[in-house]
Design a protein around this motif. Structure first.
Motif, PDB file in Angstrom:
ATOM      1  N   TRP A 224       8.254   0.926 -11.650  1.00  0.00           N
ATOM      2  CA  TRP A 224       8.197  -0.280 -10.823  1.00  0.00           C
ATOM      3  C   TRP A 224       7.536   0.005  -9.465  1.00  0.00           C
ATOM      4  O   TRP A 224       6.631  -0.705  -9.047  1.00  0.00           O
ATOM      5  N   GLY A 225       8.004   1.037  -8.794  1.00  0.00           N
ATOM      6  CA  GLY A 225       7.512   1.316  -7.441  1.00  0.00           C
ATOM      7  C   GLY A 225       6.027   1.608  -7.402  1.00  0.00           C
ATOM      8  O   GLY A 225       5.304   1.088  -6.547  1.00  0.00           O
ATOM      9  N   GLU A 226       5.532   2.422  -8.339  1.00  0.00           N
ATOM     10  CA  GLU A 226       4.101   2.725  -8.351  1.00  0.00           C
ATOM     11  C   GLU A 226       3.272   1.483  -8.628  1.00  0.00           C
ATOM     12  O   GLU A 226       2.185   1.302  -8.058  1.00  0.00           O
ATOM     13  N   ALA A 227       3.780   0.604  -9.501  1.00  0.00           N
ATOM     14  CA  ALA A 227       3.050  -0.635  -9.791  1.00  0.00           C
ATOM     15  C   ALA A 227       2.982  -1.533  -8.568  1.00  0.00           C
ATOM     16  O   ALA A 227       1.943  -2.142  -8.276  1.00  0.00           O
ATOM     17  N   MET A 228       4.076  -1.631  -7.815  1.00  0.00           N
ATOM     18  CA  MET A 228       4.073  -2.473  -6.612  1.00  0.00           C
ATOM     19  C   MET A 228       3.150  -1.898  -5.545  1.00  0.00           C
ATOM     20  O   MET A 228       2.454  -2.650  -4.841  1.00  0.00           O
ATOM     21  N   ILE A 229       3.136  -0.583  -5.417  1.00  0.00           N
ATOM     22  CA  ILE A 229       2.236   0.046  -4.446  1.00  0.00           C
ATOM     23  C   ILE A 229       0.783  -0.236  -4.818  1.00  0.00           C
ATOM     24  O   ILE A 229      -0.054  -0.566  -3.958  1.00  0.00           O
ATOM     25  N   GLU A 230       0.464  -0.115  -6.102  1.00  0.00           N
ATOM     26  CA  GLU A 230      -0.904  -0.368  -6.546  1.00  0.00           C
ATOM     27  C   GLU A 230      -1.300  -1.826  -6.323  1.00  0.00           C
ATOM     28  O   GLU A 230      -2.418  -2.123  -5.907  1.00  0.00           O
ATOM     29  N   ARG A 231      -0.364  -2.746  -6.584  1.00  0.00           N
ATOM     30  CA  ARG A 231      -0.656  -4.161  -6.352  1.00  0.00           C
ATOM     31  C   ARG A 231      -0.890  -4.435  -4.875  1.00  0.00           C
ATOM     32  O   ARG A 231      -1.745  -5.241  -4.507  1.00  0.00           O
ATOM     33  N   LEU A 232      -0.125  -3.766  -4.014  1.00  0.00           N
ATOM     34  CA  LEU A 232      -0.293  -3.962  -2.579  1.00  0.00           C
ATOM     35  C   LEU A 232      -1.640  -3.424  -2.089  1.00  0.00           C
ATOM     36  O   LEU A 232      -2.269  -4.018  -1.208  1.00  0.00           O
ATOM     37  N   ARG A 233      -2.070  -2.337  -2.648  1.00  0.00           N
ATOM     38  CA  ARG A 233      -3.269  -1.672  -2.132  1.00  0.00           C
ATOM     39  C   ARG A 233      -4.555  -2.120  -2.807  1.00  0.00           C
ATOM     40  O   ARG A 233      -5.625  -2.052  -2.184  1.00  0.00           O
ATOM     41  N   THR A 234      -4.476  -2.591  -4.060  1.00  0.00           N
ATOM     42  CA  THR A 234      -5.715  -2.950  -4.766  1.00  0.00           C
ATOM     43  C   THR A 234      -5.652  -4.287  -5.489  1.00  0.00           C
ATOM     44  O   THR A 234      -6.665  -4.757  -5.981  1.00  0.00           O
ATOM     45  N   GLY A 235      -4.488  -4.901  -5.595  1.00  0.00           N
ATOM     46  CA  GLY A 235      -4.329  -6.066  -6.445  1.00  0.00           C
ATOM     47  C   GLY A 235      -4.629  -7.397  -5.788  1.00  0.00           C
ATOM     48  O   GLY A 235      -4.907  -7.493  -4.582  1.00  0.00           O
ATOM     49  N   GLN A 236      -4.544  -8.462  -6.607  1.00  0.00           N
ATOM     50  CA  GLN A 236      -4.803  -9.820  -6.134  1.00  0.00           C
ATOM     51  C   GLN A 236      -3.800 -10.257  -5.083  1.00  0.00           C
ATOM     52  O   GLN A 236      -4.120 -11.044  -4.191  1.00  0.00           O
ATOM     53  N   MET A 237      -2.572  -9.737  -5.154  1.00  0.00           N
ATOM     54  CA  MET A 237      -1.554 -10.095  -4.174  1.00  0.00           C
ATOM     55  C   MET A 237      -1.996  -9.694  -2.769  1.00  0.00           C
ATOM     56  O   MET A 237      -1.791 -10.443  -1.801  1.00  0.00           O
ATOM     57  N   ARG A 238      -2.607  -8.528  -2.652  1.00  0.00           N
ATOM     58  CA  ARG A 238      -3.108  -8.070  -1.351  1.00  0.00           C
ATOM     59  C   ARG A 238      -4.179  -9.022  -0.830  1.00  0.00           C
ATOM     60  O   ARG A 238      -4.107  -9.505   0.307  1.00  0.00           O
ATOM     61  N   GLN A 239      -5.162  -9.317  -1.683  1.00  0.00           N
ATOM     62  CA  GLN A 239      -6.271 -10.177  -1.280  1.00  0.00           C
ATOM     63  C   GLN A 239      -5.784 -11.566  -0.886  1.00  0.00           C
ATOM     64  O   GLN A 239      -6.151 -12.094   0.163  1.00  0.00           O
ATOM     65  N   ARG A 240      -4.934 -12.151  -1.735  1.00  0.00           N
ATOM     66  CA  ARG A 240      -4.440 -13.493  -1.477  1.00  0.00           C
ATOM     67  C   ARG A 240      -3.577 -13.535  -0.220  1.00  0.00           C
ATOM     68  O   ARG A 240      -3.665 -14.462   0.587  1.00  0.00           O
ATOM     69  N   GLY A 241      -2.750 -12.513  -0.045  1.00  0.00           N
ATOM     70  CA  GLY A 241      -1.865 -12.471   1.114  1.00  0.00           C
ATOM     71  C   GLY A 241      -2.622 -12.404   2.426  1.00  0.00           C
ATOM     72  O   GLY A 241      -2.298 -13.107   3.381  1.00  0.00           O
ATOM     73  N   ILE A 242      -3.656 -11.559   2.457  1.00  0.00           N
ATOM     74  CA  ILE A 242      -4.442 -11.417   3.688  1.00  0.00           C
ATOM     75  C   ILE A 242      -5.284 -12.663   3.937  1.00  0.00           C
ATOM     76  O   ILE A 242      -5.326 -13.194   5.057  1.00  0.00           O
ATOM     77  N   GLU A 243      -5.960 -13.157   2.886  1.00  0.00           N
ATOM     78  CA  GLU A 243      -6.818 -14.337   3.052  1.00  0.00           C
ATOM     79  C   GLU A 243      -6.028 -15.570   3.477  1.00  0.00           C
ATOM     80  O   GLU A 243      -6.534 -16.406   4.218  1.00  0.00           O
TER      81      GLU A 243
END
Length: 283
Positions: A224-243
């Motif tokens: 779980w933790g590695e998946a959340m880290i990857e989503r934060l650093r490279t995933g759509q959640m990061r892009q959408r959150g910042i935009e």
């Protein structure tokens, strides 16, 4: 005239689906499994339709329960994730297409005839839709009278984790807000029965409950933790959150460090509550 729905903008990149590979029928469809022996005893050639199969770990697990003569048809909206699901099924010793097959489909417009499947299954699908009731109606349409429709949806406000790190509280707020910004549903678990009844199902045909996921063993925390880290650093959640102005680069890095700390903490635990429903389609 075809209704336009919000697209599934999250996508199927490994950064998003990595933690989905942890899921099996045992840990993610426990409400459905007790129904399978009876269904198979009356029809060994049972046909199960899996909606939104993702990387296919639940689909393959269900197919194992239907051996030797039952069949799973696993569907999703993207060719790349269907190919990964097919590879996983083969790695589990299943025969394609005899035991399990894969097909590109939208839950809003399934290409199947009325009353075609004995069981229709969807796991964490309705929460990503702008019109979950329309999807329920389509799933009901393709299920045989007397057949079963199985749903399991997370309720994003029923998460609890220890230790309660401030960075993880921020993450939880972000993931809820990004889900809503993407046109999804944050209270799917508690609204399942309501959506199903709105789709025309009588309450007497609904078996409802709640089930949990627990991430506490070291291997589960790591997945779980590695998946959340990857989503934060490279995933759509990061892009959408910042935009969308929901977060910043600095906050994202803080959240990633929080998940790393959580993974490495011996008494760390994450619990998630899911709504579970089995519908018996009226004859």
């Amino acid at each position: 005239m075809t209704t336009q729905h919000t697209p599934y903008v999250i996508g199927h990149a490994p950064s998003h689906t990595k933690h989905h590979e942890w899921r099996t029928a045992t840990n993610s469809a426990p409400h459905l499994l007790p129904h399978l022996p009876k269904a198979l005893s009356s029809n060994p050639n049972l046909k199960l339709l899996d909606i939104g199969c993702g990387p296919g770990t639940i689909s393959a697990s269900l197919a194992q329960h239907l051996l030797p003569s039952g069949h799973v048809l696993a569907t999703d909206i993207a060719d790349d994730v269907l190919e990964r699901a097919k590879e996983h099924a083969i790695s589990q010793g299943l025969s394609v297409p005899e035991n399990i097959s894969f097909q590109k489909e939208s839950v809003y417009e399934l290409s199947f005839s009325d009353n075609e499947f004995d069981i229709v299954h969807a796991h964490q699908v309705l929460c990503h839709l702008d019109d979950p009731v329309a999807a329920v109606k389509e799933m009901l349409r393709v299920c045989k009278p007397g057949g079963l429709i199985s749903f399991r949806e997370s309720d994003m406000h029923m998460w609890c984790f220890w230790p309660e790190l401030p960075s993880l509280l921020k993450f939880h707020e972000l993931i809820v807000n990004v889900m809503l910004a993407n046109g999804g549903q944050d209270k799917g678990g508690r609204k399942l029965v309501s959506w199903i009844m709105e789709a025309g199902v009588d309450r007497k045909d609904v078996e409802a409950g709640f089930g949990t996921w627990c991430y506490s063993e070291p291997g589960d925390r790591k997945a779980w933790g590695e998946a959340m880290i990857e989503r934060l650093r490279t995933g759509q959640m990061r892009q959408r959150g910042i935009e969308s102005g929901l977060t910043t680069e600095e906050s994202i890095e803080e959240m990633a460090k929080g998940w790393r700390e959580w993974m490495e903490t011996g008494d760390a635990t994450l619990g998630i509550v899911n709504g579970e429903v089995i519908v018996t389609k009226a004859a």
